[in-house]
Scaffold this motif. Structure first.
Motif, PDB file in Angstrom:
ATOM      1  N   ASP A  78      45.248  29.647   3.110  1.00 21.31           N
ATOM      2  CA  ASP A  78      46.349  30.271   3.614  1.00 21.31           C
ATOM      3  C   ASP A  78      48.285  29.673   3.519  1.00 21.31           C
ATOM      4  OD1 ASP A  78      47.836  31.730   6.209  1.00 21.31           O
ATOM      5  OD2 ASP A  78      46.761  30.729   7.505  1.00 21.31           O
ATOM      6  N   ASN A  79      48.740  30.013   3.614  1.00 23.12           N
ATOM      7  CA  ASN A  79      50.193  30.026   4.093  1.00 23.12           C
ATOM      8  C   ASN A  79      50.932  29.158   2.388  1.00 23.12           C
ATOM      9  OD1 ASN A  79      50.193  28.987   6.834  1.00 23.12           O
ATOM     10  ND2 ASN A  79      49.323  27.217   6.402  1.00 23.12           N
ATOM     11  N   ARG A  80      50.224  30.302   1.488  1.00 22.17           N
ATOM     12  CA  ARG A  80      51.156  31.337   0.570  1.00 22.17           C
ATOM     13  C   ARG A  80      52.419  31.673   0.391  1.00 22.17           C
ATOM     14  NH1 ARG A  80      49.356  26.256  -1.055  1.00 22.17           N
ATOM     15  NH2 ARG A  80      49.567  26.797  -3.353  1.00 22.17           N
ATOM     16  N   THR A  81      52.866  31.674  -0.872  1.00 18.67           N
ATOM     17  CA  THR A  81      54.265  32.625  -0.717  1.00 18.67           C
ATOM     18  C   THR A  81      54.349  32.782  -2.261  1.00 18.67           C
ATOM     19  OG1 THR A  81      55.398  31.085  -0.764  1.00 18.67           O
ATOM     20  CG2 THR A  81      55.532  31.496   1.272  1.00 18.67           C
ATOM     21  N   TYR A  88      48.335  34.468   0.659  1.00 17.55           N
ATOM     22  CA  TYR A  88      46.995  33.787   0.142  1.00 17.55           C
ATOM     23  C   TYR A  88      46.871  33.407  -1.013  1.00 17.55           C
ATOM     24  CZ  TYR A  88      45.910  35.055   5.264  1.00 17.55           C
ATOM     25  OH  TYR A  88      46.657  35.630   7.001  1.00 17.55           O
ATOM     26  N   GLU A  89      46.072  32.775  -1.379  1.00 12.55           N
ATOM     27  CA  GLU A  89      45.229  32.424  -3.043  1.00 12.55           C
ATOM     28  C   GLU A  89      43.747  32.004  -2.983  1.00 12.55           C
ATOM     29  OE1 GLU A  89      47.223  28.928  -4.703  1.00 12.55           O
ATOM     30  OE2 GLU A  89      49.026  29.394  -5.040  1.00 12.55           O
ATOM     31  N   VAL A  90      43.533  33.265  -3.503  1.00 16.41           N
ATOM     32  CA  VAL A  90      41.864  33.594  -3.360  1.00 16.41           C
ATOM     33  C   VAL A  90      41.262  32.666  -4.010  1.00 16.41           C
ATOM     34  CG1 VAL A  90      40.138  35.099  -3.578  1.00 16.41           C
ATOM     35  CG2 VAL A  90      42.574  35.624  -2.589  1.00 16.41           C
ATOM     36  N   GLY A 108      43.777  34.426  -7.586  1.00 14.08           N
ATOM     37  CA  GLY A 108      45.074  33.931  -7.376  1.00 14.08           C
ATOM     38  C   GLY A 108      46.463  34.936  -6.321  1.00 14.08           C
ATOM     39  N   PHE A 109      47.030  34.893  -6.491  1.00 13.63           N
ATOM     40  CA  PHE A 109      47.890  35.506  -4.686  1.00 13.63           C
ATOM     41  C   PHE A 109      47.593  36.814  -4.962  1.00 13.63           C
ATOM     42  CE2 PHE A 109      51.648  36.917  -2.869  1.00 13.63           C
ATOM     43  CZ  PHE A 109      51.556  36.280  -1.882  1.00 13.63           C
TER      44      PHE A 109
END
Length: 238
Positions: A78-81, A88-90, A108-109
């Protein structure tokens, strides 16, 4: 030409001139370090795909190819930009086909598609079972100041705040190799990772600013000392 800056100004310059010079030198060193990191990354990019080597350390950008056994579970960090988007990054927890050694695969994002209670829906069936992959070694993302436990969001999806606080029962450890998947291509999301978080040019720009401030400080000190000496001299003759 007389020169008398006085002790307060002399003390001020004695304190702040080494500081500005030191900060400028530090920025130059950081620029050199970032250039070396980028050069090493480019060199690794130009290298051939290497086979799996267990828990051996690899520099970020090293290309690896190996077989993994993947379940349907996938984690949303969580909390990725990226490019102004929040998301999100998975990640996929997996195991090496032969040794069963753990490996964490990064897809990736992905941008958020709704409120935080609704994670994006992917198609986990495409990565089930044993798969031959190629990818690039990645460092772990920095830890946030505040973290919470992993949350089970259903459909084998977990929302995690930190890769240090993984779902209960996970076999992924902090030292587990993290690999950004490049092949198969249909696994990929957006690879938003950069080998450096600030370009060397930015550090050079900051260095110029600090050295420029040091020059202004010295020039101001000299002008102040000359003018003050002249004022004191005139005061004696009045």
């Amino acid at each position: 030409m007389r020169f008398n800056p006085g002790w307060p100004m002399s003390l001020f310059v004695a304190l702040f001139l080494p500081l500005t010079l030191g900060l400028g030198s530090w920025q130059l060193n950081r620029a050199a370090e970032k250039n070396q990191i980028l050069a090493d990354y480019v060199q690794d990019q130009e290298g051939a795909v290497r086979p799996w080597q267990g828990f051996d350390r690899h520099a970020p950008g090293t290309k690896l190819g190996f077989c993994v056994d993947v379940g349907g579970e996938h984690w949303f960090l969580d909390n990725r930009t990226h490019d102004g988007q929040v998301g999100y990054e998975v990640f996929l927890p997996a195991q090496h086909c032969d040794s069963a050694a753990p490996v964490l695969l990064k897809l990736g994002f992905i941008a958020a598609s709704g409120p935080r209670t609704q994670l994006p829906l992917l198609q986990p069936e495409r990565w089930l079972g044993q798969q031959q992959i190629e990818g690039e070694v990645r460092p772990r993302p920095p830890e946030p100041m505040l973290t919470g436990p992993a949350e089970d969001m259903g459909l084998q999806r977990w929302r995690v705040q930190s890769l240090e606080r993984t779902p209960e029962g996970s076999f992924i450890e902090p030292a587990t190799l993290l690999v950004q998947v490049k092949t198969p291509q249909d696994w990929q999301l957006v690879d938003a990772w950069q080998p450096v978080n600030m370009a060397p040019e930015r550090h050079l720009g900051y260095a110029i600013q600090w050295f420029g401030l040091a020059v202004v400080l010295v020039i101001g000190f000299l002008i102040w000392g000359v003018h003050r000496a002249a004022d004191l001299q005139r005061g004696k003759h009045e």
